[in-house]
Design a protein around this motif. Structure first.
Motif, short mmCIF file in Angstrom:
data_model
loop_
_atom_site.label_atom_id
_atom_site.label_comp_id
_atom_site.label_asym_id
_atom_site.label_seq_id
_atom_site.Cartn_x
_atom_site.Cartn_y
_atom_site.Cartn_z
N LYS A 35 -5.11 -12.84 11.16
CA LYS A 35 -4.29 -13.18 10.00
C LYS A 35 -4.69 -12.26 8.85
N ILE A 36 -3.72 -11.82 8.09
CA ILE A 36 -4.03 -10.89 7.00
C ILE A 36 -4.91 -11.58 5.95
N GLU A 37 -5.87 -10.80 5.45
CA GLU A 37 -6.75 -11.35 4.42
C GLU A 37 -6.54 -10.61 3.10
N GLY A 38 -6.31 -9.30 3.18
CA GLY A 38 -6.11 -8.51 1.96
C GLY A 38 -6.42 -7.05 2.22
N ILE A 39 -6.87 -6.37 1.18
CA ILE A 39 -7.20 -4.93 1.33
C ILE A 39 -8.56 -4.67 0.69
N ILE A 40 -9.12 -3.52 1.08
CA ILE A 40 -10.33 -3.07 0.39
C ILE A 40 -9.96 -1.83 -0.41
N CYS A 41 -10.24 -1.91 -1.71
CA CYS A 41 -9.98 -0.76 -2.59
C CYS A 41 -11.16 -0.70 -3.55
N ASP A 42 -11.71 0.48 -3.77
CA ASP A 42 -12.90 0.61 -4.62
C ASP A 42 -14.01 -0.37 -4.20
N ILE A 100 0.87 -1.19 0.00
CA ILE A 100 0.00 0.00 0.00
C ILE A 100 0.89 1.23 0.00
N GLY A 101 0.93 1.94 -1.13
CA GLY A 101 1.76 3.15 -1.24
C GLY A 101 3.02 2.89 -2.04
N ALA A 102 3.23 3.74 -3.06
CA ALA A 102 4.43 3.62 -3.89
C ALA A 102 5.45 4.68 -3.53
N TYR A 155 -2.27 3.02 -10.04
CA TYR A 155 -2.28 4.42 -9.61
C TYR A 155 -3.72 4.91 -9.42
N ASN A 156 -3.86 6.04 -8.73
CA ASN A 156 -5.19 6.60 -8.41
C ASN A 156 -6.05 5.56 -7.69
N LYS A 157 -5.42 4.74 -6.88
CA LYS A 157 -6.15 3.68 -6.18
C LYS A 157 -5.88 3.75 -4.68
N PRO A 158 -6.53 4.70 -3.99
CA PRO A 158 -6.34 4.74 -2.53
C PRO A 158 -6.94 3.51 -1.87
N VAL A 159 -6.18 2.90 -1.00
CA VAL A 159 -6.69 1.73 -0.26
C VAL A 159 -7.54 2.25 0.90
N GLU A 170 -1.50 2.74 -5.15
CA GLU A 170 -0.99 4.08 -4.83
C GLU A 170 -2.13 5.10 -5.04
N SER A 171 -2.33 5.97 -4.05
CA SER A 171 -3.44 6.91 -4.20
C SER A 171 -3.13 8.03 -5.19
N ASN A 172 -1.87 8.41 -5.36
CA ASN A 172 -1.54 9.44 -6.36
C ASN A 172 -1.56 8.84 -7.77
N ALA A 173 -1.46 9.75 -8.75
CA ALA A 173 -1.42 9.30 -10.15
C ALA A 173 0.02 8.95 -10.56
N PHE A 174 0.96 9.08 -9.61
CA PHE A 174 2.38 8.88 -9.93
C PHE A 174 3.07 8.20 -8.75
#
Ligand code: FAD
Length: 500
Positions: free
Chosen positions: A261-268, A7-9, A245-249, A31-35
Motif C-alpha cells: 500500500k502506498i505510504e508516500g515519498i522520500i524527498c530531501d 511526482i513531476g510537473a 520546485y528543485n525537489k527531486p523525489v 518537481e526536480s527542475n526549477a520550473f
C-alpha cells in the motif's frame, strides 16, 4: 483532507494535480527542475522566446476540459487560435505545397501540382476517419488493463471492425497504395514521426493522426505553447495545489502489510506521507530510481524507445516570407533517412528539416525584423553515439539543405543559438534515452505494451505521462491523467474522510 502527491510537473502531472484537487484531495507536486512543464518548457534570450519542445497543438478540448472540470471558463486562463494553414512542404525537386486547413483547397493544390488527385486525398482522409472512429474510445480514452474496458459495447463494436484499422501492413505500404505520387505518400508518411515512429515499420493504423489535424484542426496558443503549461499551473494553484520546485523525489515508499500500500515519498531524506501517489516520470526512471527494490515489468520496459530530436533554436536576422509557422524541408530519400535513424542509429546526411517560427504569429517572440527559428530533425534515441561530432555535421547539412531549397545562405543570419539533443532531453526531463514519446509505435502491439496507468501491486500508486498508456504527445499525456481520474480506486477509509 486526504493527500495526493504528484511526482513531476510535466503536463500530465499538472493535469493529474488539477483532477485530484477537484476531487477534494490536498495536492502537492514535487518537481526536480526549477520550473514546471518538463518537455513543454520555453527558452528565453534577452530578445527571443522559443517553445522548447512541442510546437504542434491538436485536441485543445483536453486542455479546456480541465478548466471546465474546475468550474472555470477556459478563456479566462488560456486562449488559442485555429490555424488556416497547417504546414508548408518543400521538396528537393522544387515542388512546394501549402497544406491549407481547408481540405478541398489542399486537395486541389495536390491535384494541380503533382501526379496525385484530389480524390486520392479524400479517400485517404476518409480512411483516417474510419481508423479514428474504430480506435479512439478503445485505445486512447480507456485503460487497456481492466476487464471492464473489454465488456463495453464500444469495445465489442471496435473488435468487430478490427480489420478496418489497417494494422497488418506498414504505413508506407498503405500510403504508396493510396497515392500515385510518392511525394504525397511521403507527406503522409511523416505523421509516424508525430509519435516518434518509423513509417516503414509502424502499422498503417498511424494513418489516424492526420484526422486530428484535418478534421479537429491544428491550433496555436496565442501566447505560445508554453502558455499551456503556465495556464494549467495557474489553474492548479487557484485550486490550492502546492508546487515544490528543485525537489527531486528520491523514492516511492510503500508499506508491506497484507497488501502493498502506498505510504508516500522520500524527498530531501524526509518521508512525506500521502494516500495516493501519481508518478509523472518516464516509467523507466520510476522503476529504476524510485522503486529500486521493486520487481520491474522487464518486458514492458525493454520495448524499443521512440526517436529523439536534435533542435537548434536560432534567432534569425531578417524576415523570410516564403516560410510559415510550420515548414518541412523533405529528405530526398525518405527511406534512407529512416534506415539511418532506426537501423544505423545515426543522423542521416540529408535529414528532413522541420522549421517552426512562432514569431510569424506571436510578434513578441522575436524583435523587429527578426524571426525565432526552431529547427528540428529526427534522430535516434541516445545509445552513446558521439553526439558532438554528429551535431556539428548535422548543423552543416541542415544549412546546406536550406541553401539548396530556400536558395539563401542562412548561417550569417544566425544571431542567437542554443541546442537541445538526446542527452540534454534526457537530463532535463528524465526521459530514458532522450526519447520524445516514450516507446515507439513500430509494431501492431505497441498499444498493449505500454505500462498501465496504475500499479496492480501497490495500492494507490498511479502512473501518468507520455511513457505510459495511451502514449506520448500532449493530447495523449493529458488523456493518461483522465484515465487515472476515471479509474481511481478510492479506498473506503479515504471516502469516509471526504464524507466527514
Ligand atoms: P514530461 O514533460 O516528460 O515531464 C516529466 C517531469 O518530471 C519533468 O518536469 C521532470 O523534471 C520531472 N521529474 C523527473 N524526475 C523527477 C524526480 N525524481 N522528482 C521530481 N520530478 C521529476 N508533443 C506534441 O503533442 N506536439 C509536438 O509538437 C511535440 N513536439 C515535441 C518536441 C520536442 C523537442 C519534445 C522534447 C517533445 C515533443 N512532444 C510533442 C512530446 C510532448 O512534449 C510530451 O509527450 C509531453 O510533454 C510529455 O509530458 P509528460 O507529462 O510525460 O511529462
Amino acid at each position: 483532507k486526504p493527500k495526493a502527491i504528484i511526482i513531476g510537473a510535466g503536463i500530465a502531472g499538472i493535469a493529474s494535480a488539477i483532477r485530484m484537487a477537484t476531487k477534494g484531495f490536498d495536492v502537492d507536486i514535487f518537481e526536480s527542475n526549477a520550473f514546471p512543464g518538463g518537455k513543454l518548457a520555453q527558452i528565453k534570450s534577452e530578445v527571443f522566446r522559443f517553445d522548447a519542445g512541442p510546437s504542434l497543438f491538436t485536441m485543445p478540448k483536453y486542455v479546456d476540459e480541465l478548466f471546465e472540470l474546475a468550474g472555470k471558463n477556459p478563456i479566462d486562463y488560456f486562449k488559442y487560435e485555429r490555424l488556416e494553414e497547417i504546414c508548408r512542404y518543400f521538396y528537393e525537386d522544387g515542388l512546394k505545397l501549402t497544406a491549407s486547413a481547408d481540405l478541398n483547397k489542399f486537395a486541389d493544390e495536390i491535384e494541380a501540382k503533382t501526379n496525385s488527385t484530389a480524390k486520392e486525398v479524400s479517400a485517404y482522409l476518409k480512411k483516417s476517419e474510419t481508423i479514428y472512429e474504430v480506435t479512439h474510445k478503445v485505445f486512447l480514452e480507456r485503460t487497456l488493463h481492466k476487464i471492464k474496458s473489454y465488456i463495453h459495447w464500444d469495445t465489442l463494436k471496435s473488435v468487430l471492425k478490427f480489420g478496418q484499422i489497417d494494422a497488418f501492413r506498414t504505413q508506407s505500404k498503405a500510403n504508396s497504395s493510396f497515392f500515385k505520387d510518392e511525394r504525397i505518400a511521403q507527406l503522409f508518411n511523416r505523421y509516424a514521426t508525430y509519435n516518434g515512429s518509423n513509417p516503414y515499420q509502424a502499422p498503417a493504423t498511424l494513418n489516424v493522426i492526420p484526422h486530428f489535424e484535418y478534421h479537429f484542426g491544428a491550433f496555436l496558443p496565442t501566447e505560445g505553447m508554453y502558455s499551456i503549461t503556465t495556464s494549467l499551473v495557474k489553474l492548479a494553484e487557484d485550486l490550492g495545489v502546492k508546487f515544490h520546485y528543485n525537489k527531486p523525489v528520491d523514492e516511492i515508499k510503500y508499506s508491506a502489510e497484507s497488501k502493498l500500500k502506498i505510504e508516500g515519498i522520500i524527498c530531501d531524506e524526509e518521508l512525506i506521507k500521502a494516500d495516493v501517489v501519481i508518478s509523472n516520470l518516464d516509467i523507466w526512471f520510476t522503476y529504476k530510481n524510485l522503486l529500486k527494490n521493486f520487481p520491474a515489468p522487464k518486458r514492458l520496459l525493454q520495448q524499443e524507445r521512440s526517436s529523439s530530436a536534435l533542435i537548434f533554436y536560432w534567432g534569425i536576422k531578417g524576415i523570410h516570407p516564403e516560410l510559415g509557422l510550420h515548414n518541412i524541408l523533405f529528405a530526398e530519400d525518405y527511406k534512407a533517412e529512416f534506415d539511418s535513424i532506426w537501423k544505423e542509429k545515426t543522423i542521416y546526411k540529408d535529414p528532413t528539416v522541420y522549421i517552426n517560427i512562432s514569431s510569424k504569429h506571436i510578434k513578441n517572440d522575436a524583435p523587429e525584423n527578426c524571426e525565432n527559428w526552431f529547427v528540428m530533425i529526427n534522430v535516434p534515441s541516445n545509445s552513446g553515439q558521439n553526439w558532438d561530432i554528429l551535431i556539428a555535421e548535422a548543423r552543416q547539412n541542415i544549412l546546406n539543405k536550406m541553401e539548396r531549397i530556400l536558395k539563401k545562405e542562412i548561417a550569417s543570419s544566425i544571431i542567437f543559438e542554443q541546442i537541445l539533443d538526446p542527452r540534454s532531453i534526457e537530463a532535463k526531463t528524465s526521459s530514458y534515452q532522450g526519447a520524445l514519446y516514450g516507446n515507439s509505435s513500430n509494431n501492431q502491439f505497441a498499444a498493449f505494451l505500454r505500462h498501465p496507468n496504475f500499479s496492480s501491486k501497490i495500492e494507490n500508486l498511479y502512473f501518468c505521462g507520455g511513457s505510459v498508456h495511451p502514449g506520448g504527445g500532449i493530447p495523449l499525456a493529458l488523456l493518461s491523467a483522465k484515465i487515472i481520474d476515471e479509474n481511481l480506486n478510492i479506498p473506503k477509509s479515504i471516502k469516509d474522510t471526504f464524507a466527514n
